[in-house]
Scaffold this motif. Structure first.
Motif, mmCIF file in Angstrom:
data_model
loop_
_atom_site.group_PDB
_atom_site.id
_atom_site.type_symbol
_atom_site.label_atom_id
_atom_site.label_comp_id
_atom_site.label_asym_id
_atom_site.label_seq_id
_atom_site.Cartn_x
_atom_site.Cartn_y
_atom_site.Cartn_z
ATOM 1 N N ARG B 68 0.872 -1.180 0.000
ATOM 2 C CA ARG B 68 0.000 0.000 0.000
ATOM 3 C C ARG B 68 0.910 1.231 0.000
ATOM 4 N N ALA B 69 0.311 2.378 -0.238
ATOM 5 C CA ALA B 69 1.100 3.605 -0.262
ATOM 6 C C ALA B 69 1.532 3.959 1.154
ATOM 7 N N ILE B 70 2.754 4.460 1.277
ATOM 8 C CA ILE B 70 3.266 4.896 2.580
ATOM 9 C C ILE B 70 3.601 6.380 2.487
ATOM 10 N N PRO B 71 3.728 7.068 3.642
ATOM 11 C CA PRO B 71 4.049 8.494 3.580
ATOM 12 C C PRO B 71 5.316 8.740 2.753
ATOM 13 N N LYS B 72 5.231 9.750 1.906
ATOM 14 C CA LYS B 72 6.314 10.067 0.984
ATOM 15 C C LYS B 72 7.643 10.297 1.713
ATOM 16 N N ALA B 73 7.566 10.896 2.880
ATOM 17 C CA ALA B 73 8.786 11.220 3.621
ATOM 18 C C ALA B 73 9.527 9.976 4.087
ATOM 19 N N LEU B 74 8.855 8.828 4.091
ATOM 20 C CA LEU B 74 9.491 7.596 4.582
ATOM 21 C C LEU B 74 10.123 6.759 3.478
ATOM 22 N N MET B 75 10.092 7.258 2.212
ATOM 23 C CA MET B 75 10.562 6.425 1.102
ATOM 24 C C MET B 75 11.988 5.916 1.304
ATOM 25 N N ALA B 76 12.898 6.826 1.661
ATOM 26 C CA ALA B 76 14.308 6.427 1.775
ATOM 27 C C ALA B 76 14.493 5.431 2.914
ATOM 28 N N ARG B 77 13.808 5.674 4.034
ATOM 29 C CA ARG B 77 13.923 4.742 5.172
ATOM 30 C C ARG B 77 13.314 3.388 4.820
ATOM 31 N N ALA B 78 12.266 3.414 4.025
ATOM 32 C CA ALA B 78 11.609 2.155 3.643
ATOM 33 C C ALA B 78 12.556 1.274 2.830
ATOM 34 N N VAL B 79 13.196 1.857 1.812
ATOM 35 C CA VAL B 79 14.089 1.014 1.003
ATOM 36 C C VAL B 79 15.303 0.573 1.820
ATOM 37 N N ALA B 80 15.703 1.383 2.816
ATOM 38 C CA ALA B 80 16.861 1.009 3.635
ATOM 39 C C ALA B 80 16.582 -0.257 4.435
ATOM 40 N N CYS B 81 15.323 -0.529 4.750
ATOM 41 C CA CYS B 81 15.053 -1.726 5.556
ATOM 42 C C CYS B 81 15.149 -3.013 4.731
ATOM 43 N N LEU B 82 15.427 -2.881 3.410
ATOM 44 C CA LEU B 82 15.690 -4.077 2.595
ATOM 45 C C LEU B 82 17.180 -4.415 2.576
ATOM 46 N N ASP B 83 18.016 -3.454 3.021
ATOM 47 C CA ASP B 83 19.472 -3.674 2.990
ATOM 48 C C ASP B 83 19.842 -4.859 3.884
ATOM 49 N N GLY B 84 20.718 -5.709 3.384
ATOM 50 C CA GLY B 84 21.213 -6.816 4.202
ATOM 51 C C GLY B 84 20.312 -8.044 4.184
ATOM 52 N N LEU B 85 19.074 -7.895 3.681
ATOM 53 C CA LEU B 85 18.199 -9.075 3.590
ATOM 54 C C LEU B 85 18.657 -9.959 2.438
ATOM 55 N N LYS B 86 18.505 -11.264 2.589
ATOM 56 C CA LYS B 86 18.780 -12.161 1.470
ATOM 57 C C LYS B 86 17.747 -13.282 1.484
ATOM 58 N N LEU B 87 16.938 -13.312 0.413
ATOM 59 C CA LEU B 87 15.936 -14.361 0.301
ATOM 60 C C LEU B 87 16.579 -15.608 -0.296
ATOM 61 N N GLN B 88 15.916 -16.742 -0.103
ATOM 62 C CA GLN B 88 16.369 -17.983 -0.717
ATOM 63 C C GLN B 88 15.369 -18.343 -1.814
ATOM 64 N N ALA B 89 15.876 -18.587 -3.033
ATOM 65 C CA ALA B 89 14.988 -19.011 -4.122
ATOM 66 C C ALA B 89 14.469 -20.419 -3.814
ATOM 67 N N PRO B 90 13.281 -20.798 -4.258
ATOM 68 C CA PRO B 90 12.382 -19.983 -5.073
ATOM 69 C C PRO B 90 11.609 -18.945 -4.254
ATOM 70 N N VAL B 91 11.313 -17.802 -4.906
ATOM 71 C CA VAL B 91 10.486 -16.767 -4.293
ATOM 72 C C VAL B 91 9.152 -16.765 -5.030
ATOM 73 N N ALA B 92 8.049 -16.653 -4.275
ATOM 74 C CA ALA B 92 6.723 -16.659 -4.902
ATOM 75 C C ALA B 92 6.166 -15.242 -4.981
ATOM 76 N N LEU B 93 5.461 -14.961 -6.051
ATOM 77 C CA LEU B 93 4.735 -13.697 -6.212
ATOM 78 C C LEU B 93 3.881 -13.450 -4.972
ATOM 79 N N GLY B 94 4.001 -12.275 -4.378
ATOM 80 C CA GLY B 94 3.184 -11.936 -3.218
ATOM 81 C C GLY B 94 3.795 -12.325 -1.887
ATOM 82 N N GLN B 95 4.920 -13.065 -1.934
ATOM 83 C CA GLN B 95 5.596 -13.483 -0.700
ATOM 84 C C GLN B 95 6.001 -12.255 0.111
ATOM 85 N N VAL B 96 5.721 -12.297 1.427
ATOM 86 C CA VAL B 96 6.048 -11.144 2.274
ATOM 87 C C VAL B 96 7.550 -11.133 2.554
ATOM 88 N N VAL B 97 8.170 -9.974 2.305
ATOM 89 C CA VAL B 97 9.616 -9.844 2.465
ATOM 90 C C VAL B 97 9.940 -9.059 3.740
#
Lengths: 426, 117
Positions: B68-97
């Motif tokens: 869903r849409a999040i406050p515009k001011a949080l965009m940079a912080r939002a993408v930063a919370c993906l740093d360092g994550l590593k998923l294991q394949a296979p990944v499914a469409l809609g899978q919560v990250v």
């Protein structure tokens, strides 16, 4: 040439497995084609949508906002159970006007395939530095925006830290945002024209959201750096797009992304001797997306560069269904009206209409030559007499337009239809 | 009166928003444009898209979006919370990250199926 696989006769072979090819193949199957084959040179279907991870796709077609991979994924999922054959990692080398396809892949070797109908859906590619002749040294760090998009979004390579973007096409704008969110500093977007080449929404959400300046009527006049880009010199241009001395601005950057236009990828079309339109750089097509080679159809960005994938889908569905009808023996015939550029119009698709084959009517897609606003009319006329006029308040070259001409109006036209823009002055 | 270009769809309607009159919107082509015009001046939001690292997949990155849409001011912080994550394949469409992006309640979800490579 030897034939590694004897595949028999196909009804429809679709060249390209991006959004155009997927929609065409599915529509051909739905329209009754029994044997449909998609040939794709990449290792997966979906085409360029796979790297377009941003949202905004599908508002027309699905009535919701999807990302590129989601939009492609929905069509890929629809293939299941249809019997549509797919050959990946397969490069088509040649097609002939009698609808033979020569392709090569590691799995099947050289393949000579025969089909009753062919759909060309090869998409387009980016113009490069060479195509626009930017002066300067030739260091590393200069990418087309789409190449950078693939590196960043699919392959996980960051392409630079201090970025200048040349051209305000949509991919350049999208990459301005993407690079910023990935931690790069995007210094500016430079556009030679006095207006942006991209969608207004992308100016807002990709540049303004991140305070990235847009320099209209500017271009790069020099690139400096030995091993890697170190500096770009930008200057204002006059109305003839010539740099104005004394207006130079230096940008200390390590990366330059080029978003300077797309070219339909028509090597196969040209080699087969299928006539192209110099305006679109794509095949000349009739109302059902048939080229001037009977039984060979074309759709999507290989015909003309679209802004919205939703329109690619709709056009490709028409091409696929028409290819299936051709494969079943039906022929679209009758005298053709040509569609011509009038004042303010830079191209039209289709380029010709056969009213007898037009069904209820024909959608005509086109672009305009300049930015217009106010009380505007898109006028379609034939023999100097108007057939129809359509009201608009805003028209821009970056936004593809279309009108629908119903069959009754087509029947009134003679010889040709001219499309022009009229500004109504009150 | 503030002028905005609507970003809800590619049409790009030119909106006029009257801040002194309950953020009344004119120039919009649809109801979503009216909602956008008001939200843009009161609480601007965006859907954020990015990628996350994947091990063992056909590609080394998987695309994701906020559901869903999040406050515009949080965009940079939002993408930063993906740093360092590593998923294991296979990944499914809609899978919560990421379950809860910066306390907004939005989730980062995968936007494609990513098979093993």
């Amino acid at each position: 040439m030897s034939c590694a696989v004897n595949s028999g006769m196909y009804d429809v072979i679709v060249i390209g497995g991006g959004p155009a090819g997927l929609a065409a193949a599915l529509a051909a199957r739905e329209a009754g084609a029994q044997r449909v084959l998609i040939l794709e040179r990449d290792g997966e279907l979906g085409g360029i949508l796979n790297q377009c991870i941003h949202n905004g796709f599908g508002l027309h077609y699905f009535k919701e906002e999807l990302t590129g991979p989601e939009y492609a994924g929905r069509f890929i999922a629809r293939l299941a159970g249809t019997g549509i054959e797919v050959r990946l990692n397969t490069m088509v080398l040649d097609i002939t006007r009698d609808r033979q396809v020569c392709a090569v892949s590691r799995q099947y070797g050289c393949q000579m395939l025969q089909s009753r109908a062919i759909v060309l859906a090869m998409g387009c590619r980016e113009r490069t530095r060479g195509a626009i002749g930017i002066p300067g040294t030739r260091p590393a760090g200069i990418f087309t925006a789409g190449t950078a998009q693939r590196y960043v979004n699919m392959e996980g390579y960051m392409v630079g830290r201090r970025v200048l973007i040349l051209g305000s096409g949509d991919i350049g704008l999208i990459m301005a945002r993407r690079m910023t969110l990935e931690g790069a500093k995007v210094l500016a977007c430079i556009e030679v024209m006095p207006y942006s080449g991209g969608l207004n929404r992308n100016i807002v959400q990709c540049l303004q959201d991140f305070d990235i300046p847009l320099y209209l009527s500017h271009t790069i006049v020099d690139i400096r750096g030995e091993r890697r880009v170190e500096k770009a010199v930008v200057a204002r241009v006059d109305e003839h797009r010539r740099p104005i001395p004394g207006t130079e601005i230096g940008f200390d950057c390590d990366t330059i992304l080029l978003s300077v236009g797309l070219i339909p990828e028509n090597e196969l079309t040209r080699t087969a001797g299928i006539p192209l339109d110099g305006r679109t750089k794509g095949a000349y097509v009739y109302e059902n997306m048939e080229t001037r080679a009977p039984g060979i159809f074309a759709c999507g960005n290989v015909v003309h560069v679209h802004d919205l994938v939703d329109y690619v889908t709709a056009e490709s569905q028409r091409a696929g269904a028409a290819a299936a009808r051709f494969a079943a023996g039906a022929r679209a015939e009758g005298p053709a009206l040509t569609v011509e550029n009038g004042a303010g119009v830079s191209y039209t698709v289709p380029q010709a209409i056969r009213p007898a084959a037009a069904g209820k009517g024909v959608d005509i897609f086109f672009r305009v030559r300049a930015v217009y606003s106010g009380d505007l009319r898109i006028v379609a006329e034939s023999g100097g007499a108007p057939l129809a006029a359509f009201r608009r308040e805003h028209l821009a070259p970056g936004e593809m337009e279309h009108i629908t001409l119903p069959k009754a109006l087509l029947d009134k036209a003679a010889g040709s239809i001219t499309m022009r823009i009229e500004e109504v002055h009150s | 009166m503030k002028e905005l270009i609507c970003i809800v769809c590619p049409k790009g309607c030119r909106l006029q928003v009257d801040e002194e009159n309950g953020y009344a919107v004119t120039g919009n082509g649809c109801a979503r444009g009216a909602a956008y015009g008001k939200a843009e001046l009161t609480n601007p939001t965006r859907v954020v898209t990015s990628t996350v690292a994947v091990a063992g997949g056909v590609h080394p990155r998987c695309p994701v979006k906020t559901d869903r849409a999040i406050p515009k001011a949080l965009m940079a912080r939002a993408v930063a919370c993906l740093d360092g994550l590593k998923l294991q394949a296979p990944v499914a469409l809609g899978q919560v990250v990421v379950e809860d992006v910066c306390g907004t309640g939005a989730r980062f979800v995968a936007t494609r199926n990513l098979p093993r490579g």
